[in-house]
Design a protein around this motif. Structure first.
Motif, short mmCIF file in Angstrom:
data_model
loop_
_atom_site.label_atom_id
_atom_site.label_comp_id
_atom_site.label_asym_id
_atom_site.label_seq_id
_atom_site.Cartn_x
_atom_site.Cartn_y
_atom_site.Cartn_z
N ASN A 449 0.85 -1.18 0.00
CA ASN A 449 0.00 0.00 0.00
C ASN A 449 0.89 1.23 0.00
N ASP A 451 0.16 4.49 0.21
CA ASP A 451 -0.28 5.76 0.78
C ASP A 451 -0.18 5.87 2.29
N TYR A 452 -0.69 4.86 2.98
CA TYR A 452 -1.03 5.07 4.38
C TYR A 452 0.14 4.80 5.29
N VAL A 464 -11.05 -3.09 -0.40
CA VAL A 464 -9.99 -2.23 -0.91
C VAL A 464 -9.89 -2.41 -2.42
N GLU A 476 -5.40 -0.18 -2.19
CA GLU A 476 -5.68 1.18 -1.76
C GLU A 476 -7.06 1.24 -1.13
N LYS A 477 -7.22 2.14 -0.18
CA LYS A 477 -8.54 2.35 0.40
C LYS A 477 -9.49 2.81 -0.68
N SER A 482 -8.57 8.14 -3.60
CA SER A 482 -7.67 7.08 -4.06
C SER A 482 -7.90 6.78 -5.54
N SER A 486 -4.74 7.23 -7.92
CA SER A 486 -4.11 5.94 -8.20
C SER A 486 -3.50 5.87 -9.58
#
Lengths: 497, 497
Positions: A449, A451-452, A464, A476-477, A482, A486
């Protein structure tokens, strides 16, 4: 043919200035002296990765020569982090065959001399390539298992932390009393909570340390005070995500069933055990897999004091891997050395158990896929009712499913479990969020992932987005944001240093 | 308990596009099919250096999972270049113990995908550190042994070349007939003499190639047509220079004595053998160490045609390591597969031996310090006179001497043997001249020589100057010129790239 133990020895675990072969020679000398032997018929050497940790090959020969047993048959045995137990099993069959009378089992590893990122990378090579390529480490996979355990048994993260801290505190207390332990200090819950996050939710105090050390056992066909009662060994899928269960290990359960059967003993007969606590939660899962507690309730036995040093069923009286230390090749054999000390009443003041006639070890190879269970017993223990013995341990062995149809390159999936890894292997930036995602086709894939950075942003069981970028899955969420970003951002793999 | 062979299989040796686990899975599938088995009680995996050749650890688990035997106990065994034989021995004891009925032994190595200098460096790690640090490789040490053999048995270099070429020619002819062989071409003496010098006096055609391949054997407690008659295993000093003899291997002799004793057979009972010809001369030394020929006369049996495919005692009917190829972990087991093919009459037209009731393998680990001798026999062979059997093989086992007093840093010494190495490992410039020098104190040290590029400038038995520079011994011809220049020039080590 019955097989016995005639001598044991080990070095103090920790950081050592000695070379690997010198540590192992020291352990061998102690065991030979203990057994009052000068020669043996064969040597079995357990080292997990001497090639990369030390840069040597042909190590079985070097060892025989170093300990003054030049000419004696010497064989190296390896089963990842259960290597010490693997060498012991192999030597057991050699003696049980009647072809050999006295055999030296010698296990060790030297790890502390390398940078941590390199050690982490070497240790990660036990992980299936398909999961390792995402940067998954042993703590990362253990953390994903811990998350799943908490979810399955409805433990909040604070409750999970409380349980894990209690394991660390117990094992540090036991190690404090053990002159062979790497860490001889008592820790508190505050110490635990303050310790660095390694892979969410596992902290430094949840993970066995990097250690140098060696252990040795002499096994023999001549009766002695300690008998090898049972040995079991089993494997599991190479990839963790292919398992039907993430909260128990088939390989422990199958190995336990074999060991109990050979020993004609049941879990209730076991008086104490050394359980492979490479990660704190693995001690709990271990006690469940061994039949000491029902699934999901091993932590209750801990909280009730059952597994404490002077509880009804002490677990890891040595301090375990957590506190005694974890030289990967040596640990499986060091567990057995501890059992022998206890059975012989030689564990020393404070640590010696009152009931010590039957002890068990459980050793994990890799991420729970090459495991051993070994049972040792005092030879003078009176046994009744062998004829009427029945195995009352019938664990559920879950059949793993590999789906061979390729999952779709993009789509939605369910986040089965995840972790944020802070201590990444060579070549990967920190932090790194990894997860198992169940695709719509039912296959579980590893994904990263991009991003987080805070694990609190993610939740197990949520939907997801799953996509592939540069040959890796990225999850990704599922937010509008997103979806918008993305197409711009690259996957985690592009952040390789 | 008697132990038998119920199935064999191997891949074609050579360059393979398959991964190591796929090659090994293919060999396993063939052996399981041959034995008409779907499950086994355990798996023993022989791979020498999967960590560095392939970058994997925990390989025993990966293999069990790959071949569809997830859950089955799987153990990796390693004894350097005799690993396949080591895995076989280990599995033999497991079955002989009565604890297991059917066991799969699976051996392999993948080597051709790496640059040669890297492969050479990885293979060199089997050499004792004290000799490896000079840049010594397996061919370099084998070449120094060849020089010593020629000197001891008064063979001129042209005569030595003639003998070595005949071994290469014989084994290439046998390999030409073997569908599993890497090289299926007949060679001539001209081809041999034209081939590149690897380490004087050994040429490319004296050295086993770099190979990918896998082999598999199923062993069982149920009687079959092939019985394991005898197994012997022994080690020797880690460093070659510590041996009392450079022209024979104690480890082969001790292993042979054990195997003959277990089998109640003598060298004269053996009808054919696979001998570890990683270097051509090792076939000759092997036949001497095994008691087939007196020391120093193994080459006569070759010249007389005794060891040819249809001679009285065929050696390496498979083509040997030289021509069938040498995937280091697999070779020891592939030798046994060949014996089984011959015993069963399945070796195919041209190569099938007429007398094939008892065959022997000899496998070398490292530079002759972890060796195995294994004897297989047709179960229906009639044996007479077992009661009156006596071992008529009593080789001279020379006691190695390590002198522990440090040799003087400078002085004169005798050049015991030497080589000029052209194919150097990563990090060393070519050519590199290496020698064993006997100091005035009687110790033999490894030393390098910075000056001489032609090996013809040096002579064994001559006095040389010995000095230490940058922690390495350097030897120089004892001339006025060398005395003058020795204070100016640096040692070979300074030529590290």
């Amino acid at each position: 043919m019955d097989v016995y133990i005639s001598g044991v020895g080990m070095t103090k675990f920790g950081r050592s200035k000695d070379s690997l072969e010198m540590m192992m020679a020291n352990a061998a000398t102690l065991a030979l002296k203990d057994a009052q032997l000068e020669r043996v018929d064969a040597i079995y050497i357990g080292v997990m990765n001497v090639e990369e940790f030390v840069g040597d090959s042909n190590f079985a020969t070097l060892l025989a020569d170093t300990i003054g047993l030049t000419g004696i048959p010497s064989t190296r045995v390896e089963t990842a982090s259960s290597t010490g137990a693997g060498a012991f099993e192999t030597a057991f069959y050699a003696v049980a065959s009647g072809h050999m009378k006295n055999v030296l089992v010698l296990a060790g590893e030297k790890m502390t001399h390398l940078p941590t990122a390199k050690t982490t990378r070497i240790l990660s090579e036990v992980i299936d390539r398909s999961e390792r390529r995402y940067g998954a480490t042993m703590p990362a996979l253990a953390a994903m298992i811990a998350q799943k355990y908490a979810q399955k048994y409805k433990l909040s993260i604070p409750k999970l932390e409380e349980i894990l801290s209690k394991i660390a505190i117990k094992n540090h207390y036991n190690g404090f009393l053990n002159p062979y332990a790497q860490f001889r200090k008592v820790i508190t819950k505050e110490d635990y909570l303050k310790s660095q996050m390694v892979s969410y939710p596992l902290r430094l105090y949840d993970c066995a340390p990097i250690t140098d050390g060696a252990s040795a056992i002499l096994i023999t066909s001549q009766p002695t005070s300690v008998k090898i009662a049972g040995i079991g060994h089993a494997t599991d899928t190479s990839a963790v995500r292919h398992r039907a269960s993430f909260t128990s290990f088939n390989s422990t359960k199958e190995a336990a069933q074999k060991a109990y059967t050979m020993a004609q003993l049941n879990p209730s007969d076991i008086q104490f055990a050394e359980v492979h606590d490479a990660f704190t939660l693995f001690e709990i899962i271990g006690t469940e897999d061994l039949g000491f507690s029902p699934p999901g309730s091993g932590w209750k036995a801990l909280e009730e004091g059952t597994t404490h040093l002077h509880g009804k069923l002490p677990i890891n009286p040595s301090g375990g891997l957590k506190s005694r230390g974890h030289p990967v090749g040596a640990s499986g054999l060091a567990q057995l050395v501890e059992i022998v000390y206890q059975l012989r009443g030689e564990a020393g003041e404070g640590r010696q158990l009152e009931r010590a006639e039957i002890g068990l070890t459980q050793s994990i190879g890799g991420l729970g896929n090459n495991n051993f269970v070994t049972i040792l017993e005092r030879s003078d223990r009176k046994r009744g009712m062998i004829e009427g013995w029945r195995l009352d341990y019938h664990p559920e062995i879950k059949v793993s499913k590999k789906i061979t149809t390729p999952p779709p390159p993009e789509g939605v999936g369910i986040l089965e479990t995840f972790t944020t890894l802070y201590s990444t292997p060579e070549g990967f930036r920190s932090p790194l969020t990894l997860g198992f995602v169940k695709t719509q086709g039912g296959e579980i894939v590893m994904a990263c992932n991009p991003d987080y950075k805070s694990p609190k942003d993610l939740k197990m069981g949520k939907t997801v987005f799953l996509k592939t970028k540069e040959g890796l899955y990225v999850f990704e969420k599922r937010t509008l944001w997103s979806r918008l970003t993305s197409w711009i951002k690259g996957p985690r793999k592009s952040q390789k240093v």
